[in-house]
Design a protein around this motif. Structure first.
Motif, PDB file in Angstrom:
ATOM      1  N   THR A 226      -5.814  -3.177   1.848  1.00  0.00           N
ATOM      2  CA  THR A 226      -5.860  -2.583   3.258  1.00  0.00           C
ATOM      3  C   THR A 226      -7.366  -2.722   3.408  1.00  0.00           C
ATOM      4  O   THR A 226      -8.170  -3.043   3.608  1.00  0.00           O
ATOM      5  N   ASP A 227      -7.286  -1.729   2.580  1.00  0.00           N
ATOM      6  CA  ASP A 227      -8.929  -1.203   1.716  1.00  0.00           C
ATOM      7  C   ASP A 227      -9.362  -1.892   1.503  1.00  0.00           C
ATOM      8  O   ASP A 227     -11.390  -2.052   2.514  1.00  0.00           O
ATOM      9  N   TRP A 228      -9.108  -2.615   0.496  1.00  0.00           N
ATOM     10  CA  TRP A 228     -10.458  -3.695  -0.397  1.00  0.00           C
ATOM     11  C   TRP A 228     -10.276  -4.315   0.197  1.00  0.00           C
ATOM     12  O   TRP A 228     -12.087  -5.430   0.510  1.00  0.00           O
TER      13      TRP A 228
ATOM     14  N   ARG B 119      -4.687   5.866  -5.332  1.00  0.00           N
ATOM     15  CA  ARG B 119      -5.178   6.977  -4.685  1.00  0.00           C
ATOM     16  C   ARG B 119      -4.385   8.480  -4.661  1.00  0.00           C
ATOM     17  O   ARG B 119      -3.139   7.511  -4.891  1.00  0.00           O
TER      18      ARG B 119
ATOM     19  N   ARG C  31      -4.606   0.146  -2.751  1.00  0.00           N
ATOM     20  CA  ARG C  31      -5.840   0.165  -1.618  1.00  0.00           C
ATOM     21  C   ARG C  31      -5.497  -1.452  -1.142  1.00  0.00           C
ATOM     22  O   ARG C  31      -6.946  -1.395  -0.747  1.00  0.00           O
TER      23      ARG C  31
ATOM     24  N   ASN D  42     -10.369  -4.835   4.132  1.00  0.00           N
ATOM     25  CA  ASN D  42     -11.494  -4.464   4.553  1.00  0.00           C
ATOM     26  C   ASN D  42     -12.942  -3.690   4.271  1.00  0.00           C
ATOM     27  O   ASN D  42     -13.572  -3.531   4.642  1.00  0.00           O
ATOM     28  N   GLY D  43     -12.998  -4.046   2.504  1.00  0.00           N
ATOM     29  CA  GLY D  43     -14.512  -3.673   2.203  1.00  0.00           C
ATOM     30  C   GLY D  43     -14.631  -2.555   2.323  1.00  0.00           C
ATOM     31  O   GLY D  43     -15.907  -1.666   1.715  1.00  0.00           O
ATOM     32  N   LYS D  44     -13.471  -1.114   1.853  1.00  0.00           N
ATOM     33  CA  LYS D  44     -13.606   0.097   2.256  1.00  0.00           C
ATOM     34  C   LYS D  44     -13.653   0.372   0.460  1.00  0.00           C
ATOM     35  O   LYS D  44     -13.973   1.838   0.046  1.00  0.00           O
ATOM     36  N   THR D  45     -13.477   0.162  -0.943  1.00  0.00           N
ATOM     37  CA  THR D  45     -13.222   0.554  -1.755  1.00  0.00           C
ATOM     38  C   THR D  45     -13.546  -0.844  -2.632  1.00  0.00           C
ATOM     39  O   THR D  45     -13.879  -1.825  -2.444  1.00  0.00           O
ATOM     40  N   ASP D  46     -14.080  -0.679  -4.002  1.00  0.00           N
ATOM     41  CA  ASP D  46     -13.760  -1.724  -5.290  1.00  0.00           C
ATOM     42  C   ASP D  46     -13.250  -2.611  -5.707  1.00  0.00           C
ATOM     43  O   ASP D  46     -13.271  -3.071  -6.124  1.00  0.00           O
TER      44      ASP D  46
ATOM     45  N   ASP E 128       0.782  -1.070   0.317  1.00  0.00           N
ATOM     46  CA  ASP E 128       0.094  -0.249   0.050  1.00  0.00           C
ATOM     47  C   ASP E 128       1.018   1.363  -0.085  1.00  0.00           C
ATOM     48  O   ASP E 128       0.473   2.414  -0.266  1.00  0.00           O
TER      49      ASP E 128
END
Length: 93
Positions: A41-43, A55, A39, A45-49, A33
């Motif tokens: 880690t965000d992916w 970013r 992203r 955790n369900g924070k990004t598609d 990351d």
């Protein structure tokens, strides 16, 4: 049948090995990351598609806006008729 000391040691070794692998995987994702600005880690955790759409930080956006303004100013200067005249005058000197 009663578990032996060897069985208990194997279970503990397996537990610590799996725990260490999970920690290493988490650190590896964090490094990716940071290094490549993805992203993952965000992916997870369900924070990004889309984890592979990078970013942009606020400083990058501000820097890009500043560059865009400078380019617009330079385009105005270069396309001015007075710029051509100054260039011809300087060439005569």
């Amino acid at each position: 049948m009663k578990p032996t000391l060897e069985d208990n040691l194997m279970d503990m070794l397996m537990f610590f090995t799996l725990f260490a692998l999970m920690i290493l995987a988490s650190l590896g994702l964090s490094w990716l990351d940071h290094k490549y600005n993805v992203r993952l880690t965000d992916w997870l955790n369900g924070k990004t598609d889309n984890p592979f759409k990078p970013r942009r930080s606020i400083s990058q956006v501000g820097h890009m806006e500043g560059l865009r303004e400078r380019i617009e100013i330079l385009e105005k200067i270069v396309t001015e008729p007075a710029y051509e005249l100054n260039k011809k005058i300087n060439a005569l000197k």
